[in-house]
Enzyme design. Structure first.
Site, PDB file in Angstrom:
ATOM      1  CG  ASP A  14      10.982  -6.620   0.684  1.00  0.00           C
ATOM      2  OD1 ASP A  14      10.803  -5.766  -0.201  1.00  0.00           O
ATOM      3  OD2 ASP A  14      11.781  -6.478   1.630  1.00  0.00           O
ATOM      4  CE  LYS A  17       4.270  -4.459  -1.544  1.00  0.00           C
ATOM      5  NZ  LYS A  17       5.235  -5.105  -0.661  1.00  0.00           N
ATOM      6  N   GLY A  18       5.188  -6.919  -6.549  1.00  0.00           N
ATOM      7  CA  GLY A  18       5.554  -6.497  -7.900  1.00  0.00           C
ATOM      8  C   GLY A  18       5.229  -7.560  -8.922  1.00  0.00           C
ATOM      9  N   GLY A  41      10.601  -1.455  -3.546  1.00  0.00           N
ATOM     10  CA  GLY A  41      11.440  -2.105  -4.555  1.00  0.00           C
ATOM     11  C   GLY A  41      10.647  -3.281  -5.106  1.00  0.00           C
ATOM     12  CG  HIS A  42       7.035  -2.952  -5.847  1.00  0.00           C
ATOM     13  ND1 HIS A  42       5.883  -2.228  -5.891  1.00  0.00           N
ATOM     14  CD2 HIS A  42       7.356  -3.064  -4.538  1.00  0.00           C
ATOM     15  CE1 HIS A  42       5.522  -1.918  -4.645  1.00  0.00           C
ATOM     16  NE2 HIS A  42       6.400  -2.410  -3.812  1.00  0.00           N
ATOM     17  CB  THR A 123      14.946   2.631   2.148  1.00  0.00           C
ATOM     18  OG1 THR A 123      14.057   3.752   2.149  1.00  0.00           O
ATOM     19  CG2 THR A 123      14.146   1.353   2.385  1.00  0.00           C
ATOM     20  CD  GLN A 207       6.541   1.275   1.600  1.00  0.00           C
ATOM     21  OE1 GLN A 207       5.546   1.962   1.539  1.00  0.00           O
ATOM     22  NE2 GLN A 207       7.496   1.328   0.697  1.00  0.00           N
ATOM     23  N   GLY A 393       7.749 -18.823  -8.280  1.00  0.00           N
ATOM     24  CA  GLY A 393       8.961 -18.405  -8.983  1.00  0.00           C
ATOM     25  C   GLY A 393       8.760 -16.991  -9.478  1.00  0.00           C
TER      26      GLY A 393
HETATM   27  P1  IMO Z   1       8.255  -2.893  -0.720  1.00  0.00           P
HETATM   28  O1  IMO Z   1       7.213  -2.018  -1.362  1.00  0.00           O
HETATM   29  C1  IMO Z   1      10.464  -3.921   2.855  1.00  0.00           C
HETATM   30  C2  IMO Z   1      11.274  -0.707   5.706  1.00  0.00           C
HETATM   31  C3  IMO Z   1      12.701  -0.263   5.892  1.00  0.00           C
HETATM   32  C4  IMO Z   1      12.671   0.137   7.348  1.00  0.00           C
HETATM   33  C5  IMO Z   1      11.300   0.767   7.495  1.00  0.00           C
HETATM   34  C6  IMO Z   1      11.304   2.277   7.360  1.00  0.00           C
HETATM   35  O2  IMO Z   1       9.360  -3.323  -1.598  1.00  0.00           O
HETATM   36  O3  IMO Z   1       7.585  -4.013  -0.005  1.00  0.00           O
HETATM   37  P2  IMO Z   1      11.606   3.912   5.289  1.00  0.00           P
HETATM   38  O4  IMO Z   1      12.711   4.057   4.316  1.00  0.00           O
HETATM   39  O5  IMO Z   1      10.290   3.582   4.690  1.00  0.00           O
HETATM   40  O6  IMO Z   1      11.517   5.082   6.238  1.00  0.00           O
HETATM   41  O7  IMO Z   1      12.041   2.668   6.201  1.00  0.00           O
HETATM   42  O8  IMO Z   1      10.505   0.222   6.463  1.00  0.00           O
HETATM   43  N1  IMO Z   1      10.784  -0.662   4.315  1.00  0.00           N
HETATM   44  C7  IMO Z   1      10.564  -1.753   3.572  1.00  0.00           C
HETATM   45  N2  IMO Z   1      10.797  -3.048   3.825  1.00  0.00           N
HETATM   46  N3  IMO Z   1       9.890  -3.572   1.698  1.00  0.00           N
HETATM   47  C8  IMO Z   1       9.617  -2.276   1.443  1.00  0.00           C
HETATM   48  O9  IMO Z   1       8.919  -1.899   0.361  1.00  0.00           O
HETATM   49  C9  IMO Z   1       9.994  -1.286   2.373  1.00  0.00           C
HETATM   50  N4  IMO Z   1       9.916   0.058   2.420  1.00  0.00           N
HETATM   51  C10 IMO Z   1      10.380   0.430   3.625  1.00  0.00           C
HETATM   52  O10 IMO Z   1      13.595  -1.316   5.646  1.00  0.00           O
HETATM   53  O11 IMO Z   1      12.693  -1.002   8.175  1.00  0.00           O
HETATM   54 MG    MG Z   2      10.597  -4.819  -1.961  1.00  0.00          MG
END
Ligand code: IMO
Ligand code: MG
Length: 402
Positions: A14, A17-18, A41-42, A123, A207, A393
């Site tokens: 989070d 990146k998106g 979630g981007h 997730t 991630q 922003g």
């Molecule tokens: P983006 O790409 C933030 C976290 C989950 C959990 C751990 C394992 O948007 O940055 P999983 O479902 O992968 O087995 O969960 O990783 N997690 C993320 N946290 N951004 C993400 O993706 C994440 N994808 C998985 O919350 O702690």
């Molecule tokens: Mg995200």
């Protein structure tokens, strides 16, 4: 020097990146996802609205060639929802991708329940099971949906041992086939071809580095590699990635369980969460909030070997009268700046903070000067990187390249 760029997260996911991939993708011919699955979630905000991509690369709105590398685990149901936004002929998904089926989602919930107080807070998108059952050589690949020899019996038998059964997998497979038809191919070969013809590819990480299965805060991590070194492995080709842009938020967030050294435990965390709308783009969960952590960020930068950093969400920091950054961890009375040393004791470390001049009230229309310039230089000096992009922003215009 090749024409590739990787954009990876330096924190716990989070990082923004998106938005940055959407912004930078204009200089590229193709954008590829290489790790994870629909746990990502981007979010991209344009004048037409807000879009969250879980599987398609975040350049989906820019009419770019969109690639999904073999190292991604593929949930066809999620893909189905994203495909209407793009032209089908722009999408190429590797037929070697492991599929995430309804079995994996059930198993994700099963394992989380089994872990009890040690639950990871996944997730629940079936990511861990998909990678695990793939390693057991039981999972179906995308190509298997189109093979008359494919036999799902051992896969279903495996899950039966855990009391998990899915009615009508035939129907699920039929649907998955319909979604994927015409989209599958050899992404590894395509990437090589693009490179050889001088085209530019942007690789979009999902991630963050600290969630890497091997190098992150295990076991509170995801199940794939999240750092730039995974790009060649995901594709199965010895590709040079010579430019890596690491993305970090100017504070930290973490969603799910696990150690979080700089977590803010008082009302300030609620304030930042509201200001920054720190709620999971995939699960809607409230994110935990903390100060910027230069100890873990330096470790992530070393892993990715990136010389450039993008800093996001500076608009949120400009609403705070206080600005702290963590420069060391204290464990048992002694201080370390080495994340690796702290790794076995991450839950027990006490952050050592530096208080900086806040960027409170900063007017981003006036360029990068004053307190903002000082903050940028501080990060560059401490981390020995170039801060090459700032984001203040969600919209594309709220970006400065340095
Ligand atoms: P983006 O790409 C933030 C976290 C989950 C959990 C751990 C394992 O948007 O940055 P999983 O479902 O992968 O087995 O969960 O990783 N997690 C993320 N946290 N951004 C993400 O993706 C994440 N994808 C998985 O919350 O702690
Ligand atoms: Mg995200």
């Amino acid at each position: 020097m090749s024409n590739n760029l990787a954009v990876v997260g330096l924190q716990w996911g989070d990082e923004g990146k998106g938005k940055i991939v959407d912004y930078l993708s204009n200089g590229f011919d193709a954008v590829a996802r290489f790790n994870g699955g629909s746990n990502a979630g981007h979010t991209v905000v344009t004048e037409n609205g807000r879009y969250t991509f879980h599987l398609l690369p975040s350049a989906a709105l820019n009419d770019k060639e969109l690639l999904i590398a073999p190292g991604v685990v593929l949930d066809t149901e999620v893909l189905k929802d994203e495909l209407p936004l793009v032209k089908k002929e722009k999408v190429l998904i590797d037929s070697k991708c492991t599929l995430v089926t309804p079995f994996e989602k059930e198993f994700d919930a099963y394992i989380e329940k089994m872990r009890g107080s040690m639950a990871i807070g996944t997730t629940k998108r079936g990511i861990g099971p998909a990678y695990a059952v793939r390693a057991l050589r039981l999972s179906p690949r995308a190509m298997d949906l189109f093979s008359s020899n494919y036999d799902m019996r051992s896969f279903a038998e495996f899950y039966r041992a855990f009391g998990i059964s899915i009615d009508d997998m035939e129907k699920w497979m039929d649907n998955a086939r319909k979604i994927l038809v015409g989209l599958l191919g050899d992404v590894s070969e395509r990437v090589l071809d693009l490179n050889e013809s001088g085209k530019r590819i942007l690789f979009e990480g999902s991630q963050g580095s600290l969630l890497d299965i091997l190098y992150g805060s295990y076991p509170f991590v995801t199940s794939s590699h999240t750092t730039a070194n995974y790009i060649p492995a995901s594709l199965g080709i010895n590709l040079a990635i010579d430019r890596v842009l690491g993305v970090a938020k100017c504070y930290s967030t973490r969603v799910g369980s696990g150690p979080f050294p700089t977590e803010i435990k008082d009302m300030l965390s609620d304030q930042i969460r509201e200001l920054g709308q720190e709620y999971g783009a995939t699960t809607g969960r409230a994110r935990r909030v903390g100060w910027l952590d230069l100890v873990s960020m330096r470790y992530a930068i070393r892993l990715n070997n990136n010389k450039e950093v993008a800093i996001s969400k500076l608009d949120i920091l400009s609403k705070l009268k206080e600005l702290k950054v963590c420069i060391a961890y204290r464990i048992d009375g002694s201080e370390t700046e080495n994340f690796f040393d702290a790794l076995p004791r991450l839950a027990d470390v006490e952050p050592v903070y530096d208080s900086l001049d806040p960027i409170y009230g900063y007017d981003f229309n006036s360029g990068v000067a004053g307190t903002l310039r000082k903050f940028v230089e501080y990060i560059e000096d401490r981390l020995k990187v170039k801060v090459s992009l700032l984001s203040y922003g969600a919209g594309r215009s709220k970006t400065v390249e340095l």
